[in-house]
Enzyme design. Structure first.
Site, short mmCIF file in Angstrom:
data_model
loop_
_atom_site.label_atom_id
_atom_site.label_comp_id
_atom_site.label_asym_id
_atom_site.label_seq_id
_atom_site.Cartn_x
_atom_site.Cartn_y
_atom_site.Cartn_z
N THR A 164 40.37 52.44 34.14
CA THR A 164 39.65 53.12 33.21
C THR A 164 40.00 54.17 32.44
OG1 THR A 164 37.18 53.83 32.90
CG2 THR A 164 38.28 54.04 34.61
N HIS A 202 38.19 52.60 51.43
CA HIS A 202 38.61 52.91 52.78
C HIS A 202 38.50 51.95 53.92
CE1 HIS A 202 40.96 55.80 54.89
NE2 HIS A 202 40.24 56.59 54.72
#
Length: 507
Positions: free
Chosen positions: A426, A478
Site C-alpha cells: 500500500t 507475529h
C-alpha cells in the site's frame, strides 16, 4: 431442470446480495449468458446461465442476501413455460391493503420491507425517493434501505400513486413492516386526499434547489436540502446513486468545489453563534460492519510493525535515464511500484513466513507470489492482485497496475481479480503520508507500507549528503513471523531498492 446457484466468491466471502436479474422469468436464455448480478462488500459479479433453456423459476428476489451455493433459480432445458414465482421470503409479494372506497382508483397495495437474508431481521430507512402524491411505475424505486450487509432500493410493486408513507428517514423497520401504501392505477387527482396521512416530515417539502432546474424537483429530500442550503447547482453535481441519482454524500462533496450558483456570491452573511457546531450522523449498517471487521483483524492477528528507510537515488536515476525508452517500447510509464513489487518478491522468497497464512492449527506456505496492490477509489479501498508477480517483467507490472487503477475507479474490477493475494503493498505516500502502520489484509501475514519521498540529510561514507529518502513500514502477524524474519525481510527490500542490480543478478 438445471439449478442456478451462488458460486464461490472467495475465501473470505460467504454471502452476496442480489443486485439485479438480467433476465425475467419466462425468458429464453443461452448457456454462459449473464443471468443475474450479485453484489458483495467488494465487487459486483455476473452469474452465467449453466444451460440453455427458459428461466422457469426465480427463487431469490433483487435485494435479497444469499449464501454460497444458495438456489437462485432454475432453467427448464425442455423449453416448457415458466413455473410460479418462488420468492425468497413469504412477505416480499405485494399485499392489498384495506379498501379506500375509491373503486376507480383501484386497490391500495402495501409495500413491505423485504427480507435480505436469514441473518438480517431489520433495516434502517436511508431516504425516501418519492413523496405522497407522486406517480410511480412498476419497479420504480420508492425508498432506500440500509442493512449491515448493503444498501438496497425497494421498488414499487404496481403502477399508481403514492398514498401514504408509514416510516420516517432514519427509522428502523423489521422485515415485513409496511413502508408505504400505493394506490394502484390512481391518477394525479387522488393525491390530495392521501396527503393528509403522510408523516409530518413529508408534509412540508424541503426547499427546492436555487437553480430552478427541472432535475432539482426529482431530487430526494436529503440531497435537495443540502443543495438548497448551500446554493449548489444540481446540474453540476455528478450522481453516484442508482441510475445516476444524486445522493446526500454527492451533495456534501460538492460544497466548496465550485458547484455553487452565482447567487451564492451575493448571499448575505449570516451571523452564527460563537459556540462550536456539530452534526450527529448515524453510522450506516454497512459502515458498522466494516468497522467490526477491521477490529476483528486487529483482535485475530498478533500484529506488529517494523520500520526502515530507503535511499531512492538509484531507482530515481534509473527512471530518469530510461523513462523515455521504456515508454516508447512498452507504451506505459516506468513507475516506482514495479521496483517495489520486484524487491518484495525477492525478499518473500528468502523469508517464506511473510508469504504464509494460518488456517486453524496449520501454517500454509505459499509457493506462488500474488501481490495485492491497494488502490484508493471514491467508494473505498480495493486490493486487486498481481498474479505470479515473480514471473512478470517491470513493464507487465506497470501495465497491470494502470489497468487495475483505471477499472477500480470505474467500478469494473472483477471479483476474482481481488482475491487470493499472498502479500500486499500500500502506498500512502501518494496522499503525503510520512509514516504509518498499515493494517493486515487477512488472512495474509504481511503488508508493506510505502510513504512519501523527501530529501533528508544522511551520512554516506563519512560525509553528510542530501538524499531522497522514503520510510518503509512492514506490518506482520507475529504468530507466524518472528522479529528476525520481519526485520530481515525489510532489510532485503531496502537493499534491492538501493541497488537494483541485485535483482538482475539474483543476489
Amino acid at each position: 431442470m438445471t439449478e442456478i446457484r451462488v458460486p464461490t466468491l472467495g475465501e473470505s466471502v460467504t454471502e452476496a446480495t442480489i443486485g439485479q436479474w438480467l433476465k425475467k422469468q419466462g425468458e429464453t436464455v443461452k448457456a454462459d449468458e449473464p443471468i443475474v448480478e450479485l453484489e458483495t462488500d467488494k465487487v459486483s459479479v455476473e452469474v452465467p446461465a449453466p444451460a440453455s433453456g427458459i428461466l422457469s423459476v426465480i427463487n431469490a428476489q433483487e435485494g435479497d442476501t444469499v449464501e454460497l451455493d444458495a438456489l437462485l433459480g432454475e432453467i427448464d432445458e425442455t423449453g416448457a413455460g415458466p413455473s410460479p414465482v418462488k420468492p425468497a421470503n413469504g412477505k416480499s409479494e405485494p399485499k392489498p391493503a384495506a379498501s379506500n372506497g375509491n373503486g376507480a382508483a383501484g386497490a391500495d397495495i402495501e409495500v413491505v420491507a423485504p427480507s435480505s437474508g436469514e441473518s438480517v431481521t431489520e433495516a434502517d430507512i436511508g431516504e425516501w425517493l418519492v413523496k405522497v402524491g407522486d406517480q410511480v411505475k412498476v419497479d420504480d424505486p420508492l425508498v432506500s434501505l440500509e442493512t449491515d450487509k448493503a444498501s438496497m432500493d425497494v421498488p414499487s410493486p404496481v403502477a399508481g400513486m403514492v398514498k401514504e408513507l408509514r416510516a420516517q428517514e432514519g427509522d428502523t423497520v423489521a422485515v415485513g413492516d409496511v413502508l408505504a401504501i400505493v394506490t394502484e392505477g390512481a391518477g394525479a387527482s387522488a393525491g390530495a386526499s392521501g396527503s393528509a396521512s403522510a408523516p409530518a416530515k413529508s408534509a412540508t417539502p424541503a426547499p427546492a434547489a436555487t437553480t430552478g432546474s427541472a432535475d432539482a424537483a426529482k431530487l430526494s429530500p436529503a440531497p435537495r436540502r443540502v443543495i438548497a442550503e448551500n446554493n449548489l447547482d444540481a446540474n453540476r453535481i455528478a450522481g453516484t446513486g442508482r441510475g445516476g441519482r444524486i445522493t446526500k454524500a454527492d451533495a456534501l462533496a460538492a460544497i466548496g468545489t465550485g458547484s455553487s450558483t452565482k447567487a451564492s456570491a451575493k448571499a448575505p452573511v449570516v451571523q452564527r453563534d460563537l459556540e462550536p457546531t456539530e452534526e450527529r450522523v448515524k453510522m450506516t449498517r454497512l459502515r458498522q460492519t466494516i468497522a467490526r471487521r477491521l477490529k476483528e483483524s486487529q483482535d485475530t492477528a498478533a500484529m506488529l510493525t517494523t520500520f526502515n528507510d530507503v535511499d531512492m537515488t538509484a531507482v530515481m536515476d534509473a527512471r530518469k535515464q530510461y523513462k523515455d525508452l521504456f515508454l516508447k517500447k512498452h507504451g506505459v510509464k516506468l513507475g516506482f511500484m514495479s521496483f517495489f513489487v520486484k524487491a518484495c518478491v525477492a525478499a518473500l522468497k528468502e523469508i517464506p513466513d511473510v508469504n504464509a497464512e494460518i488456517e486453524g492449527t496449520d501454517i500454509i506456505y505459499k509457493n506462488h507470489y500474488d501481490v495485492g496492490i491497494a488502490v484508493g477509489t471514491e467508494k473505498g479501498l480495493v486490493v486487486p492482485v498481481l498474479r505470479n508477480a515473480d514471473q512478470m517483467s517491470l513493464a507487465d507490472i506497470e501495465k497491470q497496475i494502470v489497468d487495475y487503477g483505471t477499472r477500480a475507479r470505474s467500478g469494473d474490477l472483477k471479483l476474482e481479480e481481488m482475491q487470493g493475494g499472498t502479500f500486499t503493498i500500500t502506498n500512502g505516500g501518494i496522499y503525503g503520508s510520512l509514516l504509518s502502520t498499515p493494517i493486515l489484509n487477512m488472512p495474509q501475514s504481511g503488508i508493506l507500507g510505502m510513504h512519501r519521498i523527501e530529501e533528508r540529510p544522511v551520512v554516506v561514507n563519512g560525509q553528510v549528503v542530501v538524499r531522497p529518502m522514503m520510510y518503509l513500514a512492514l506490518s506482520y502477524d507475529h504468530r507466524i513471523v518472528d522479529g528476525k524474519g520481519a526485520v530481515t525481510f525489510l532489510v532485503r527490500a531496502k537493499e534491492n531498492l538501493e541497488d537494483p542490480q541485485r535483482l538482475l543478478l539474483d543476489l
